[in-house]
Design a protein around this motif. Structure first.
Motif, PDB file in Angstrom:
ATOM      1  N   ASP A  86      16.815 -14.947 -57.296  1.00  0.00           N
ATOM      2  CA  ASP A  86      17.195 -13.668 -57.891  1.00  0.00           C
ATOM      3  C   ASP A  86      16.773 -13.595 -59.356  1.00  0.00           C
ATOM      4  N   ARG A  89      13.205 -12.656 -59.346  1.00  0.00           N
ATOM      5  CA  ARG A  89      13.073 -11.227 -59.020  1.00  0.00           C
ATOM      6  C   ARG A  89      13.392 -10.362 -60.229  1.00  0.00           C
ATOM      7  N   PRO A  95       6.337 -12.080 -56.179  1.00  0.00           N
ATOM      8  CA  PRO A  95       6.995 -12.731 -55.028  1.00  0.00           C
ATOM      9  C   PRO A  95       6.194 -13.866 -54.407  1.00  0.00           C
ATOM     10  N   TRP A  98       7.454 -17.233 -55.571  1.00  0.00           N
ATOM     11  CA  TRP A  98       8.850 -17.629 -55.448  1.00  0.00           C
ATOM     12  C   TRP A  98       9.027 -18.897 -54.630  1.00  0.00           C
TER      13      TRP A  98
END
Length: 239
Positions: A86, A89, A95, A98
């Protein structure tokens, strides 16, 4: 290590993480993350990996420390994967990065000398994440060595009320995370062993100098203990 866009992304991530880790202990504060990010990025470049990705991983590698402060128990990085995701983000990290970043984070913090050693630096991570994990692992270890490591050890020991040295609580085998008998015992249980855990050539090069600083400090501490107490039986071990 980074271009202007990457530098901006790191600044955003740093701001996000600063709020997330408020309340973490003094040895795992924002200054620690800044140092590990700088080291991880430089090690990654020298090892042919992406310095930006390594720095991103460094900024989210200690979310579990803030959780430990809240919960009063040892927390594994994997328990905070969603929290770290999170943060990525909210900082606008793409992404696609990640999972490699989070896999690298979860592969750090394992030691062959621990009571529960796990699979070692990079263990569990594959491909791109494995090299990033090795660079992050080494950067984190290097920040626990040398003059910086000495300062961190005593700052943390003071914060949790550990004595400098307690002859009644000598170093033990099988390192476990958490409080120990004294700060000097922690040097013998963990810090002196970190040189042998470094996974990259660049990390090992830096580690030699930092390890020598740990040994020199411990020799001086032992000499001064003997000057004061004149009792070798109660003195800390020689490095």
């Amino acid at each position: 290590m980074t271009g202007s866009g990457s530098a901006g992304a790191l600044r955003r991530l740093r701001d996000v993480v600063a709020a997330d880790i408020a309340g973490a202990d003094v040895a795992h504060d924002l200054g620690h993350l800044d140092r590990v990010a700088g080291l991880a990025g430089r090690l990654a470049v020298r090892e042919g990996a992406d310095g930006f990705v390594a720095a991103v991983a460094a900024y989210v590698h200690d979310h579990h420390r803030a959780a430990e402060a809240r919960l009063g128990r040892v927390v594994a990085p994997a328990e905070c994967r969603d929290t770290a995701r999170d943060a990525l983000r909210r900082a606008g990290i793409e992404p696609a990065l990640w999972d490699p970043v989070l896999d690298a984070v979860e592969a750090t913090g394992r030691y062959s000398f621990a009571a529960d050693p796990g699979s070692g630096p990079g263990g569990g991570a594959t491909g791109r994440a494995a090299l990033i994990a090795a660079c992050l692992h080494d950067a984190d270890m290097l920040d626990a060595m040398g003059a910086t490591g000495i300062a961190r050890a005593f700052a943390y020991g003071g914060a949790i009320g550990e004595p400098l040295w307690d002859p009644a609580a000598p170093p033990v085998e099988g390192y476990r995370s958490g409080p120990t008998g004294s700060v000097v015992a922690h040097f013998h249980e963990k810090l002196l062993r970190l040189r042998g855990e470094l996974a990259t050539a660049a990390g090992r090069e830096l580690g030699e100098r930092r390890h020598a600083a740990l040994e020199e400090f411990l020799r001086r501490f032992r000499d001064e203990w003997l000057e004061t107490h004149d009792d070798p039986a109660t003195a800390p071990p020689a490095p």
